[in-house]
Scaffold this active site. Sequence first.
Site, PDB file in Angstrom:
ATOM      1  CE  LYS A  22     -12.540   2.555   0.325  1.00  0.00           C
ATOM      2  NZ  LYS A  22     -12.227   2.785  -1.097  1.00  0.00           N
ATOM      3  NE  ARG A  92     -13.604   6.780  -0.331  1.00  0.00           N
ATOM      4  CZ  ARG A  92     -13.291   6.943   0.952  1.00  0.00           C
ATOM      5  NH1 ARG A  92     -14.158   7.504   1.781  1.00  0.00           N
ATOM      6  NH2 ARG A  92     -12.131   6.533   1.404  1.00  0.00           N
ATOM      7  N   GLY A 101      -7.427  -4.057  -7.741  1.00  0.00           N
ATOM      8  CA  GLY A 101      -8.095  -4.418  -8.985  1.00  0.00           C
ATOM      9  C   GLY A 101      -9.440  -3.743  -9.075  1.00  0.00           C
ATOM     10  CG  MET A 103     -13.300   2.349 -10.832  1.00  0.00           C
ATOM     11  SD  MET A 103     -14.897   3.092 -11.178  1.00  0.00           S
ATOM     12  CE  MET A 103     -14.977   4.289  -9.865  1.00  0.00           C
ATOM     13  NE  ARG A 336      -7.213  -0.604   4.198  1.00  0.00           N
ATOM     14  CZ  ARG A 336      -7.079  -0.338   2.906  1.00  0.00           C
ATOM     15  NH1 ARG A 336      -8.110  -0.450   2.089  1.00  0.00           N
ATOM     16  NH2 ARG A 336      -5.922   0.033   2.428  1.00  0.00           N
ATOM     17  CG  HIS A 454       7.678 -33.204 -10.680  1.00  0.00           C
ATOM     18  ND1 HIS A 454       8.950 -32.689 -10.633  1.00  0.00           N
ATOM     19  CD2 HIS A 454       7.710 -34.354  -9.971  1.00  0.00           C
ATOM     20  CE1 HIS A 454       9.724 -33.501  -9.945  1.00  0.00           C
ATOM     21  NE2 HIS A 454       8.995 -34.539  -9.534  1.00  0.00           N
ATOM     22  CB  SER A 763      -4.004 -41.328   4.463  1.00  0.00           C
ATOM     23  OG  SER A 763      -3.416 -40.083   4.158  1.00  0.00           O
ATOM     24  CB  CYS A 830      -1.397 -37.395   2.908  1.00  0.00           C
ATOM     25  SG  CYS A 830      -1.992 -38.615   1.737  1.00  0.00           S
ATOM     26  CE1 TYR A 850      -2.527 -37.721   8.648  1.00  0.00           C
ATOM     27  CE2 TYR A 850      -3.602 -39.229  10.188  1.00  0.00           C
ATOM     28  CZ  TYR A 850      -2.948 -39.006   8.985  1.00  0.00           C
ATOM     29  OH  TYR A 850      -2.714 -40.030   8.122  1.00  0.00           O
TER      30      TYR A 850
HETATM   31  P1  ADP Z   1      -8.689   3.441  -1.857  1.00  0.00           P
HETATM   32  O1  ADP Z   1      -9.571   2.311  -1.517  1.00  0.00           O
HETATM   33  O2  ADP Z   1      -7.852   3.213  -3.044  1.00  0.00           O
HETATM   34  O3  ADP Z   1      -7.936   3.917  -0.655  1.00  0.00           O
HETATM   35  P2  ADP Z   1     -10.468   5.641  -1.403  1.00  0.00           P
HETATM   36  O4  ADP Z   1     -11.846   5.640  -1.883  1.00  0.00           O
HETATM   37  O5  ADP Z   1     -10.277   5.353   0.016  1.00  0.00           O
HETATM   38  O6  ADP Z   1      -9.635   4.630  -2.302  1.00  0.00           O
HETATM   39  O7  ADP Z   1      -9.903   7.044  -1.691  1.00  0.00           O
HETATM   40  C1  ADP Z   1      -8.876   7.517  -2.482  1.00  0.00           C
HETATM   41  C2  ADP Z   1      -8.419   8.831  -1.877  1.00  0.00           C
HETATM   42  O8  ADP Z   1      -9.456   9.817  -1.990  1.00  0.00           O
HETATM   43  C3  ADP Z   1      -8.095   8.747  -0.401  1.00  0.00           C
HETATM   44  O9  ADP Z   1      -6.975   9.528  -0.118  1.00  0.00           O
HETATM   45  C4  ADP Z   1      -9.315   9.298   0.261  1.00  0.00           C
HETATM   46  O10 ADP Z   1      -9.044   9.819   1.505  1.00  0.00           O
HETATM   47  C5  ADP Z   1      -9.758  10.379  -0.735  1.00  0.00           C
HETATM   48  N1  ADP Z   1     -11.189  10.629  -0.635  1.00  0.00           N
HETATM   49  C6  ADP Z   1     -12.177   9.755  -0.813  1.00  0.00           C
HETATM   50  N2  ADP Z   1     -13.388  10.303  -0.604  1.00  0.00           N
HETATM   51  C7  ADP Z   1     -13.163  11.595  -0.269  1.00  0.00           C
HETATM   52  C8  ADP Z   1     -14.006  12.681   0.088  1.00  0.00           C
HETATM   53  N3  ADP Z   1     -15.319  12.527   0.164  1.00  0.00           N
HETATM   54  N4  ADP Z   1     -13.421  13.848   0.361  1.00  0.00           N
HETATM   55  C9  ADP Z   1     -12.082  13.998   0.288  1.00  0.00           C
HETATM   56  N5  ADP Z   1     -11.234  13.020  -0.039  1.00  0.00           N
HETATM   57  C10 ADP Z   1     -11.754  11.822  -0.312  1.00  0.00           C
HETATM   58 MG    MG Z   2      -8.669   4.422   0.962  1.00  0.00          MG
END
Ligand code: ADP
Ligand code: MG
Length: 873
Positions: A22, A92, A101, A103, A336, A454, A763, A830, A850
Amino acid sequence: MNKFVYMFNEADKSMKNLLGGKGANLAEMLKLGLPIPQGFTVSTDACTKYYDDGEKFTEDVLAQIEDAITQLEVLEGKKFGDNSKPLLVSVRSGARVSMPGMMDTVLNLGLNDVVVEGFGKATNNMRFAYDSYRRFIQMFADVVKGLPKQQFERVLDEIKESKGYDNDLDMSADDLKEVVEAFKALYVKHEGSSFPQKAREQLLAAVEAVFGSWNNERAVIYRRMNDIPGRWGTAVNVQAMVYGNMGDTSGTGVAFTRNPSTGEPGIYGEYLINAQGEDVVAGIRTPLPIAHLEQDMPEAYSEFMRIANVLEDHYKDMQDMEFTIEDKKLYFLQTRNGKRTAQAALRIATDLVAEGKITKEKALMMVEPKQLDQLLHPMFDSKALSEAPVSGKGLPASPGAAAGQVYFTASTAVEAKKRGERVVLVRLETSPEDIEGMDAAQGILTARGGMTSHAAVVARGMGTCCVCGCNDIKIAADEKSFTIAGKTIKEGEFISLDGTAGNIYLEDVKTVDASISGEFELFMSWADEVRTLKVRTNADSPKDVINAISFGAEGVGLCRTEHMFFEETRISKMRQMIVAKTVEERVEALEALVPYQKADFKGMYEALEERPMTVRLLDPPLHEFLPHSKADIKALAIEMGITYEELQGTVDSLHEFNPMLGHRGCRLAVTYPEIARMQARSIIEAAIEVKKEKGFNIIPEIMIPLAGEVKELKYVKDIVIETVDAIIAASGIEINYSVGTMIEIPRAALTADLIAAEAEFFSFGTNDLTQMTFGFSRDDAGSFLDDYYAKGILESDPFAKLDQTGVGQLVQMACEKGRAARPGIKLGICGEHGGDPSSIDFCHRIGLNYVSCSPFRVPIARLAAAQSAIKNK
Ligand code: ADP
Ligand code: MG
Ligand code: MG
């Protein structure tokens, strides 16, 4: 001083390992000149360091965070904790690969009781300010403090209800103030302290919570399932907020540059007006399709379309994007490479090649080999599946979908299948005696056993869906029902299993047949062009062989002969052989088995045409072929015309304390050479007959299992060669056979040079080799390996993913010694690892000829081998 914190404008996408996906992509987008709110990333190194330092931030990390805040304040022209122009941020998580999983995000961090007022005045929008604050408290409480989310939801619902509102948007500034007060009270009730008012304190708590989430249970399990090392750590992104909840000229959305479930070209996405963060995916209000934005905000729409194209062209892959519109101004918040179904993955990869955007090699690298599996098994109808409640969970041992009526024994399962029912076999655990029942079943559910039990191994081999080791189920002693989640399911009632997720459903969920489209074939042909590693299959029947060849197998790497003896008509002959008192009696019983064994081999040779086949001589301990309960022994004694005592005596005499290390493999042939003779004869006579009848030049490779000492190998090999050569000479037909061994005992690997003097091929039987190198019993390790994962001692199941540092070293050494003693020796694997992509990569690097895997893994192995060839060029 080490650098632990990076401003977005100091980084780019190449820094993914350090900054997480990210963070690196936000930096990259900024570099491309796209509208991205500024921010900074606390690196994955800082996370690793946090753990190394005993879950503490050190001074230098704290100082760098402080410094980054100051820089961000300057860039934004706002101040953290300021009363009129506050800098608010999102916090984030973001690891190298996106990981469920981890945060969840906290938005609007920096607000407090005083700032919210100033913020409302400055934006001239008190409602918006309080909406932001109530969201912040809710997210902070849930995500950072782990307080029960539903209680906050309930407070919100109650206030809405008391005012007679349906929609969040109906709430006024005053209503939202009331919500804020109620939330704060709830916070105090749980935390025993008031909601933190200092922006810096809020920030550090959130950053720390992200690091903490790296080791929560969900994350640890996900990492193990996806081969992600614990040392990677997660990064934390702190980013200036933009506001989609500012009113009707604001909004937020998510979109893909192509359809993630079909791969069809064209933007695919949704948005919501006057909303923030995850409102779109949370289903609070129904979002609008992206095309509709053209009417709502034409300028933002065309800008959005332009940037989406820029991003796809830049990353040369389908993008999954998040955006927010703040008062008509568009911002991107994430991009992404989008997750996609296997079908979409193939469509997108082949389309991008056709569009001239990527090379075939790049396309091959874009598809996750394990994903191909989805295309080979029946699947649940996605709508039906989403509507069915999950009633329990076990290990996802063999992928696919199964829905049918429950039976608890192999024989009732077989009968039900004959009646035309779809069957789900439910057992405490399975054993070789259950094979026919397993074969009759759509799916298999066991209460005990791990990923290499098994049930798991056999089900994967058959391509049958299997969920194993499900502790949630209790099977009744009379084998007529089981309980799960407080419900009782009786014989004949319907359940469904999702072998890909390990989920259990207590209803007949609709399934659809897998469809393999033309792109799949095209794509696999590209894989075959680049790979150097051959791919064979483990198969015990003509049906398996035909299946595997249709998936692209180039031969059989392991034909296990014991499975051939479990069928009703044969097992009695096998048992007579076992209870025989004299060599003559034993030979007589074995003679009776020759026609069956020969017919099996002929069927397989014919299906293989001229592809090679490695046949392993009898491997399991003999007691596996005998019954164990008193009643069964009695019945068998009558059938065999011997006394119960006599048969019980044989059963007792075959009892071993440690059968895995007992009288099995080539040791059986040392004691009973006539078994090896019978098998060698069947193998060669079948080859001769097929050559005569069909003209195929059959290439049998006779494999002697479990050798640890070259002399025992030679002893058995001499018997085989003597038998085979006599038959060939008498027939006047030339058969190009070879005799080799399975390397599965550490001593064989250690003395591979001596072994190679006798063996024409190796093998690697890495199931046993792993068992014996670790000293972990394959059948028992499931019960304690979970503790090893939980405590970070092991990160993955060594029976599923080859342990390259230990077991792999033995394999590599054996290859080197083997090649030195016998240049050009044929080398293959194998064990279960032959179908695992990371293990296949290892096999490629050490130069095996192989890999051999179950039929349904053949396409996976072909792609994994191609990817290794590309990576290691
Ligand atoms: P995830 O990985 O679960 O997608 P994100 O960090 O991408 O979590 O974000 C969760 C939500 O919060 C997304 O909809 C994202 O666009 C929004 N968001 C994250 N950062 C900002 C920001 N700086 N301003 C406005 N919205 C945000
Ligand atoms: Mg996101
Ligand atoms: Mg999320």
